[in-house]
Design an enzyme around this catalytic site. Structure first.
Site, mmCIF file in Angstrom:
data_model
loop_
_atom_site.group_PDB
_atom_site.id
_atom_site.type_symbol
_atom_site.label_atom_id
_atom_site.label_comp_id
_atom_site.label_asym_id
_atom_site.label_seq_id
_atom_site.Cartn_x
_atom_site.Cartn_y
_atom_site.Cartn_z
ATOM 1 N N CYS A 179 1.064 -1.382 0.077
ATOM 2 C CA CYS A 179 0.057 0.159 -0.043
ATOM 3 C C CYS A 179 0.977 0.769 -0.195
ATOM 4 O O CYS A 179 1.673 1.565 0.858
ATOM 5 C CB CYS A 179 -1.224 -0.059 1.573
ATOM 6 N N CYS A 234 -0.418 4.075 2.430
ATOM 7 C CA CYS A 234 -0.545 4.104 3.769
ATOM 8 C C CYS A 234 1.180 4.373 4.541
ATOM 9 O O CYS A 234 1.627 4.910 4.825
ATOM 10 C CB CYS A 234 -0.300 2.319 4.629
ATOM 11 N N ASP A 235 2.492 3.751 3.131
ATOM 12 C CA ASP A 235 3.839 3.306 3.452
ATOM 13 C C ASP A 235 4.220 4.700 3.044
ATOM 14 O O ASP A 235 5.586 4.451 2.919
ATOM 15 C CB ASP A 235 4.002 2.297 3.896
#
Ligand SMILES: Cc1cc2nc3c(=O)[nH]c(=O)nc-3n(C[C@H](O)[C@H](O)[C@H](O)COP(=O)(O)OP(=O)(O)OC[C@H]3O[C@@H](n4cnc5c(N)ncnc54)[C@H](O)[C@@H]3O)c2cc1C
Length: 311
Positions: free
Chosen positions: A138, A141-142
């Site tokens: 992701c 997200c990261d």
């Protein structure tokens, strides 16, 4: 509600992505007693999409988070109940559908499955070990953890390309590793990726191992044409090598294809009477937010008609 207790609904929806939220909106607005069961975040895959440019009504694009928030708000407006639980089993008791989570058991007359897909794992040594330590599925997200880093993206489809383009906001240099010698994503994403000066390509290559200490440090890559093996220094490996439907818990209840995608007709009806499948988890041509939304509306309407005929 306690473990074995059963609560009855007209309609239960499993999965709160765009397909499930739209089904919920239509079902609850039709005054059907509706429960939506979502194991994680309302919005589904939209919550991990930075910018959605192709959902009608937003000429400037809309962030996945904002679209998720708007769909959730609209779906809840008409009285739909929600719980945050994971469905682990579905069974049939006569005409009733019994839906089990780890915490509770629910019953309904009509069941709509909208559980979407999850990322396929590469299945190479180091992938599990370094998940969250440099291995990610992701970018939204990261991505921010990889500011000024040298990273790789594995895959050549739409997800790989859109995620790679997003990651160039943070990374110093990014290499897309693809097993073929050409990309297979949508043309506009291909053009953007090929024109981006931060993105390099490693063609005809597959990842054999992810290595590191407390974090990812390198990957072993094999050229499938020449057989040559190389070790590539990297601080992060973002893996986007396809999707698999989240339908395991329905095995034996509805018909699926060999890949686990649920088979339906154009009304989203499955092989089991009163069970519908919508969005990415069903066998279909195009898996997008717009098509998931269309399926959700269709299935809720079909369920409403099914319930009317039963009365
Ligand atoms: C990186 C990326 C970028 C994308 N960009 C775009 C884009 O720009 N435009 C576009 O139109 N589409 C885009 N898509 C595709 C789009 O996100 C999907 O087609 C869409 O979200 C599918 O909706 P869905 O409701 O079928 O499933 P999902 O959005 O996958 O939602 C399924 C939900 O079900 C839940 N769930 C799963 N199993 C269970 C269970 N057993 N019990 C309870 N809940 C469960 C999950 O937690 C999830 O919230 C993108 C996808 C990705 C991965």
């Amino acid at each position: 509600m306690k473990g074995g207790e059963k609560k009855n609904y007209d309609v239960i929806i499993v999965g709160g992505g765009p397909g499930g939220l739209t089904a919920g909106l239509y079902a609850s607005r039709a005054r059907l007693g509706t429960l939506l069961i979502e194991s994680a975040l309302f919005g589904g895959q939209m919550t991990t999409t930075e910018l959605v440019e192709n959902y009608p009504g937003f000429p400037e694009g809309v962030t996945g988070d904002e679209l998720s928030r708007l769909m959730e708000e609209q779906a809840k407006k008409f009285g739909m109940e929600t719980v945050t639980q994971e469905v682990v089993k579905v069974s049939l008791e006569g005409d009733a559908k019994v839906v089990q989570t780890y915490e509770s058991t629910y019953r309904c007359e009509a069941l709509i499955i909208s559980t979407g897909t999850e990322y396929r794992k590469l299945g190479v040594p180091g992938e599990k070990e370094f998940a969250g330590k440099g291995v990610s599925y992701c970018a939204t997200c990261d991505g921010a953890f990889f500011r000024d880093s040298q990273i790789v993206v594995v895959g050549g489809g739409d997800s790989a390309l859109t995620e790679a383009l997003f990651l160039t906001k943070f990374a110093k240099e990014l290499t897309i590793i693809h097993r073929r010698d050409a990309l297979r994503g949508t043309k506009i994403y291909q053009e953007r990726a090929l024109a981006n000066p931060k993105i390099k390509f490693l063609w005809n290559s597959i990842v054999q191992e992810i290595k590191g200490d407390s974090m990812v440090r390198s990957i072993i890559v094999k050229n499938v044409k020449t057989g040559e093996i190389n070790e590539l220094k990297t601080e992060g490996a973002f893996l986007f090598v396809g999707l698999v439907p989240r339908t395991q818990f329905l095995k034996g209840v509805v018909q699926m294809d060999e890949g686990g995608y649920i088979l339906t007709n154009e009304h989203c009806e499955t092989s089991a009477k009163g069970i519908y499948a919508v969005g990415d988890c069903r066998k279909k041509l195009l898996r997008q937010i717009a098509t998931a939304v269309g399926d959700g509306a269709t299935a809720a309407f079909a369920a409403e008609k099914f319930l009317e005929l039963k009365e």
